[in-house]
Design a protein around this motif. Structure first.
Motif, PDB file in Angstrom:
ATOM      1  N   TYR A 159       1.026  -1.294  -0.293  1.00 58.26           N
ATOM      2  CA  TYR A 159      -0.109  -0.102  -0.005  1.00 58.26           C
ATOM      3  C   TYR A 159       0.778   1.246   0.126  1.00 58.26           C
ATOM      4  CZ  TYR A 159      -3.405   3.717   1.662  1.00 58.26           C
ATOM      5  OH  TYR A 159      -4.099   4.816   1.918  1.00 58.26           O
ATOM      6  N   LEU A 160       1.873   1.437   0.835  1.00 58.42           N
ATOM      7  CA  LEU A 160       2.819   2.421   0.850  1.00 58.42           C
ATOM      8  C   LEU A 160       3.496   2.750  -0.396  1.00 58.42           C
ATOM      9  CD1 LEU A 160       4.071   4.518   2.628  1.00 58.42           C
ATOM     10  CD2 LEU A 160       5.869   2.897   3.311  1.00 58.42           C
ATOM     11  N   ALA A 161       3.922   1.702  -1.168  1.00 56.48           N
ATOM     12  CA  ALA A 161       4.811   1.682  -2.290  1.00 56.48           C
ATOM     13  C   ALA A 161       3.865   2.072  -3.569  1.00 56.48           C
ATOM     14  CB  ALA A 161       5.231   0.442  -2.530  1.00 56.48           C
ATOM     15  N   ILE A 162       2.673   1.759  -3.403  1.00 55.63           N
ATOM     16  CA  ILE A 162       1.710   2.394  -4.500  1.00 55.63           C
ATOM     17  C   ILE A 162       1.199   3.713  -4.099  1.00 55.63           C
ATOM     18  CG2 ILE A 162      -0.680   2.159  -5.404  1.00 55.63           C
ATOM     19  CD1 ILE A 162      -0.499  -0.859  -4.914  1.00 55.63           C
ATOM     20  N   LEU A 163       0.944   4.162  -2.828  1.00 57.18           N
ATOM     21  CA  LEU A 163       0.716   5.577  -2.474  1.00 57.18           C
ATOM     22  C   LEU A 163       1.861   6.643  -2.672  1.00 57.18           C
ATOM     23  CD1 LEU A 163      -1.800   6.836  -1.315  1.00 57.18           C
ATOM     24  CD2 LEU A 163      -0.487   6.831   0.834  1.00 57.18           C
ATOM     25  N   LEU A 164       3.141   5.908  -2.767  1.00 56.93           N
ATOM     26  CA  LEU A 164       4.323   6.739  -3.319  1.00 56.93           C
ATOM     27  C   LEU A 164       4.653   6.494  -4.741  1.00 56.93           C
ATOM     28  CD1 LEU A 164       6.436   6.061  -0.104  1.00 56.93           C
ATOM     29  CD2 LEU A 164       5.384   8.045  -0.648  1.00 56.93           C
ATOM     30  N   GLU A 165       3.780   5.894  -5.436  1.00 54.68           N
ATOM     31  CA  GLU A 165       4.181   5.423  -6.723  1.00 54.68           C
ATOM     32  C   GLU A 165       5.442   5.093  -7.241  1.00 54.68           C
ATOM     33  OE1 GLU A 165       2.008   8.580  -9.658  1.00 54.68           O
ATOM     34  OE2 GLU A 165       2.431   9.646  -7.770  1.00 54.68           O
ATOM     35  N   GLU A 166       5.854   3.934  -6.365  1.00 57.90           N
ATOM     36  CA  GLU A 166       7.089   3.350  -6.561  1.00 57.90           C
ATOM     37  C   GLU A 166       6.845   1.852  -7.269  1.00 57.90           C
ATOM     38  OE1 GLU A 166      10.048   4.218  -6.095  1.00 57.90           O
ATOM     39  OE2 GLU A 166       9.866   6.073  -4.588  1.00 57.90           O
ATOM     40  N   ASP A 167       6.698   2.226  -8.659  1.00 58.70           N
ATOM     41  CA  ASP A 167       6.385   1.009  -9.545  1.00 58.70           C
ATOM     42  C   ASP A 167       7.216  -0.123  -9.436  1.00 58.70           C
ATOM     43  OD1 ASP A 167       4.499   3.258 -10.208  1.00 58.70           O
ATOM     44  OD2 ASP A 167       4.479   2.877 -12.096  1.00 58.70           O
ATOM     45  N   ILE A 168       8.404   0.058  -9.409  1.00 55.23           N
ATOM     46  CA  ILE A 168       9.615  -0.868  -9.339  1.00 55.23           C
ATOM     47  C   ILE A 168       9.172  -1.793  -8.012  1.00 55.23           C
ATOM     48  CG2 ILE A 168      12.163  -1.496  -9.589  1.00 55.23           C
ATOM     49  CD1 ILE A 168      12.368   0.941 -11.253  1.00 55.23           C
ATOM     50  N   ILE A 169       9.224  -0.990  -6.861  1.00 53.86           N
ATOM     51  CA  ILE A 169       9.206  -1.844  -5.723  1.00 53.86           C
ATOM     52  C   ILE A 169       7.865  -2.522  -5.632  1.00 53.86           C
ATOM     53  CG2 ILE A 169       9.043  -1.202  -3.356  1.00 53.86           C
ATOM     54  CD1 ILE A 169      10.930   1.095  -3.463  1.00 53.86           C
ATOM     55  N   VAL A 170       6.890  -2.140  -6.083  1.00 56.04           N
ATOM     56  CA  VAL A 170       5.755  -2.550  -6.203  1.00 56.04           C
ATOM     57  C   VAL A 170       5.811  -4.264  -6.733  1.00 56.04           C
ATOM     58  CG1 VAL A 170       3.204  -2.756  -7.155  1.00 56.04           C
ATOM     59  CG2 VAL A 170       4.136  -0.861  -5.965  1.00 56.04           C
ATOM     60  N   GLU A 171       6.430  -4.031  -8.124  1.00 56.88           N
ATOM     61  CA  GLU A 171       6.742  -5.266  -8.818  1.00 56.88           C
ATOM     62  C   GLU A 171       7.658  -6.483  -7.873  1.00 56.88           C
ATOM     63  OE1 GLU A 171       5.859  -6.539 -11.447  1.00 56.88           O
ATOM     64  OE2 GLU A 171       4.753  -4.852 -12.568  1.00 56.88           O
ATOM     65  N   THR A 172       8.571  -5.633  -7.171  1.00 60.01           N
ATOM     66  CA  THR A 172       9.639  -6.325  -6.347  1.00 60.01           C
ATOM     67  C   THR A 172       8.674  -7.239  -5.169  1.00 60.01           C
ATOM     68  OG1 THR A 172      11.208  -5.042  -6.992  1.00 60.01           O
ATOM     69  CG2 THR A 172      11.495  -6.334  -5.018  1.00 60.01           C
TER      70      THR A 172
END
Length: 735
Positions: free
Chosen positions: A277-290
């Motif tokens: 949720y935090l990664a999506i909110l911060l728009e960290e697309d690569i981390i979301v995939e990871t």
């Protein structure tokens, strides 16, 4: 420690709950715990022990005393912050079996030792020797203790290992971490005031090598006890693990490292903000995939306030939304603490009606979510109406036409909400849609239809859209017996009345189409009317005063300018030696006569307006008379402005007519535009009213009514212009 003589007040003797109270003539000193024993000894060495009575308190239960945390030694803090492992090692061993500090320590520690030891030695060399020989005395710690030095914490409650983990990841810092861990391995799991472990600090600082090293220490290769999983799952007071810290700074390398050590780490905490949720909110697309790939789908989608990752995704873009829907389509049905689903969030976004948009994706994934309400009973279609997204509403209706009749906890359809929020576009679109005719007369819990609410919102355009649809019922009463006609009258405030305002136009239109009032008696209605408006005479008089002051400035400027122009005539005056010397050179021309009459009207009308404003501000007169003077002043002031424009145009025409005739004509054509603009609002309102009136009362009657009123307004505005040119024509024919 507390002391008093026999003459002191009893309150000056501070004793613990179980201390023995003794009353003697000698000086009395009480030791209430072990910490005061050394102070008593020091006092006995300087006082006369024969006159000193020492009273030892009985043993106190450890649970009743809450010791304050030790403050970290500046020497230790300096060494930890700089990664000076040799200095750190010397301090923790404190010289026992260690070489002289000048042999293996940095210049910094020698300077610090000298500074802290300078109070007892006079020379620098002697101070350094003293510091190296008696470090325990400098640190004010019991001799031979190693753990107590590491028990000191910073202002934030961090230990020496927290400091080392935060400030670097070079070999010196890694070696310092090893030294601290070897002396106090429990510090690897220690928490500061925010609940952060050293691993949290290292991850937040982006120290990937330090993170890896701390994990290695937790693996316990020397002790044989692997506590890596325990360390990684520790949450701070915000219920965040070290993984959250890595996500927050956008460090994908640390995220990978942590997830490789614990593939289920993304499922913590069980309740609250997940790393995903935090990664999506911060728009960290690569981390979301990871996070998704490394967790093997064993991860949490939860977020703050009961939201899930899809709630955050719809606020961040189409790509993230598409990924979340592919990974877990069940997220579309989950509601946050306010009862809002992801579709509620998507419905509030702008321009979501096109195919492939965020709202379209969520709706396609689960069209049933269109029928999920939040805690206030609002459905997604209500949310879209509230923010004015007519395209989104159209998409919802195309997907499910029956959603048009969904009512919230107040009994409102999306049309009621749009009317309350003054969303003209939605109301107009709904009135043109034949499939929505059945919702036009739905009443909410208060008995109001959309027409009632549009009139309450005082929106002429929304009212006209509803009035223009013959299926809109004009005489439905709400729960207090008010029809649209009654509500329209409530909108027309008493006092200074202007028939050009929208409220007046709405009331006029309902009267023309024969709308009826409610079932109450007329006298009762007028009583309620006065009570509901809470007409305040003082407030109205204050508005009257403010209007008078503002308008006075305008008419005074017109009067001044006209007076100046009258005695500075275009073309000048004839010389004295000519016939009729001193008279205007352009006298006798048609334009000149029109110019003189126009300037006269402008000056006289502006003066009349000033007089009217003076009387309207005269507090001795009764309020009704003052209102009459103000209305008259407004009209005379407006008309004087029209005459002033005529004066300007005619003056330039006289000067330019013979040398620049086309420019003179252009000036005369352009000048009236100011007056036309002044009437533009009135004409637009009649234009808006024309269509619904035509629907209700017919084309012929509407044209006669509208045309008559527009022509009348033009006559009232331009009658001075007619008089000016008629007079100029009359005078020209006389000569």
């Amino acid at each position: 420690m507390a002391s008093r003589s026999s003459g002191d007040e009893p309150s000056s003797l501070l004793m613990e709950e179980n201390a023995v109270q003794v009353s003697v003539d000698a000086k009395l000193t009480v030791a209430a715990g072990r910490g005061n024993c050394q102070q008593l000894k020091d006092l006995l060495s300087t006082e006369d022990s024969k006159t000193m009575l020492v009273v030892m308190a009985p043993s106190i239960q450890a649970s009743t005393v809450k010791p304050l945390p030790e403050v970290m030694s500046p020497l230790l803090l300096s060494s930890a912050c700089s990664g000076a492992w040799q200095d750190l090692e010397f301090l923790l061993n404190r010289g026992h079996g260690q070489p002289h500090p000048s042999m293996n320590s940095s210049t910094n520690i020698l300077d610090l030792l000298t500074a802290y030891g300078s109070h007892s030695c006079s020379g620098k060399g002697a101070s350094m020797q003293k510091a190296s020989d008696d470090v325990e005395a400098l640190l004010n710690l019991p001799s031979g203790s190693t753990v107590s030095l590491l028990d000191g914490v910073t202002i934030e409650g961090g230990t020496a290992l927290h400091v080392v983990a935060t400030y670097g990841e070079s070999d010196g810092f890694l070696r310092s971490a090893d030294i601290i861990h070897s002396k106090a391995n429990h510090l690897l799991f220690a928490r500061n005031k925010n609940g952060d472990t050293p691993l949290h600090c290292a991850a937040r600082a982006g120290m990937s090598r330090m993170v890896c090293h701390l994990i290695t220490l937790a693996r316990g290769e020397n002790t044989g006890v692997n506590r890596v999983k325990e360390l990684l799952e520790i949450e701070n007071i915000l219920k965040e693990t070290a993984l959250h810290q890595a996500v927050r700074i956008g460090n994908n390398d640390i995220v990978k490292l942590l997830m490789e050590e614990h593939s289920e780490l993304a499922s913590f905490p069980k309740d609250g903000t997940s790393p995903l949720y935090l990664a999506i909110l911060l728009e960290e697309d690569i981390i979301v995939e990871t996070l998704y790939n490394a967790s093997h789908m064993k991860l949490s989608y939860s977020g703050k306030n009961g939201q899930n990752a899809l709630h955050a995704a719809v606020l961040r873009g189409t790509e993230l939304t598409k990924k979340l829907l592919e990974w877990n389509s069940d997220l579309t049905t989950q509601r946050d603490e306010n009862g809002s689903t992801p579709l509620h969030f998507a419905a509030a976004l702008a321009q979501q009606s096109q195919r492939g948009s965020i709202c379209w994706q969520v709706l396609e994934a689960n069209s049933a979510s269109l029928y999920q309400s939040d805690c206030n009973g609002l459905f997604p279609i209500h949310v879209a109406a509230s923010v004015g997204e007519s395209g989104t509403i159209t998409m919802f209706l195309n997907k499910s036409p029956s959603s048009a009749g969904l009512q919230d906890s107040m009994g409102r359809t999306f049309l009621h909400v749009a009317a309350e929020k003054r969303k003209v576009r939605i109301v107009s679109s709904a009135c043109r849609n034949r499939s929505l005719l059945w919702i036009l007369n739905i009443q909410d819990n208060d008995g109001n239809t959309a027409l009632h609410l549009a009139i309450q919102a005082r929106s002429l355009r929304m009212f006209c859209a509803l009035l223009g649809n013959r299926h809109t019922h004009l005489n439905l009463s709400n729960n207090i017996g008010q029809t649209p006609l009654d509500i329209s009258l409530y909108g027309v405030s008493p006092g200074i009345f202007d028939d050009q305002i929208s409220e007046a136009k709405i009331h006029f239109a309902l009267t023309v189409v024969n709308a009826r009032s409610g079932g109450s008696r007329r006298d009762h209605f007028e009583e309620n009317y006065t009570r509901q408006l809470k007409y305040d005479e003082t407030e109205q008089l204050e508005k009257l005063k403010e209007s008078t002051q503002t308008l006075c400035i305008g008419v005074a400027l017109i009067a001044t300018a006209t007076f100046t122009v009258t005695f500075a005539l275009p073309g000048g005056y004839k010389a004295d030696e000519h016939i009729n010397g001193g008279t205007p050179t352009l006298a006798g021309r048609y334009a000149f006569d029109a110019f003189i009459i126009a300037s006269t009207f402008s000056f006289v009308l502006s003066v009349m307006a000033m007089v009217g404003l003076m009387y309207s501000g005269y507090s001795i007169l009764n309020p009704q008379t003052r209102r009459i003077y103000l209305i008259a002043a407004l009209y005379f002031g407006s008309t004087s402005g029209t005459c002033f424009l005529a004066t300007f145009a005619l003056g330039l025409y006289m000067v330019l007519a013979r040398v620049a005739h086309k420019s003179a004509i252009a000036i005369c054509v352009i000048s009236p535009l100011a007056v036309i603009c002044k009437q533009m609002d009135l004409w637009l309102k009649w234009a808006v009213l024309a269509q619904p009136l035509c629907t209700r009362i017919g084309l012929t009657r509407t044209l006669v009514m509208v045309t008559t009123r527009i022509l009348f307004s033009l006559l009232m505005e331009f009658w001075p212009i007619i008089v000016i040119f008629v007079w100029a024509t009359y005078t020209s024919n006389q000569f």
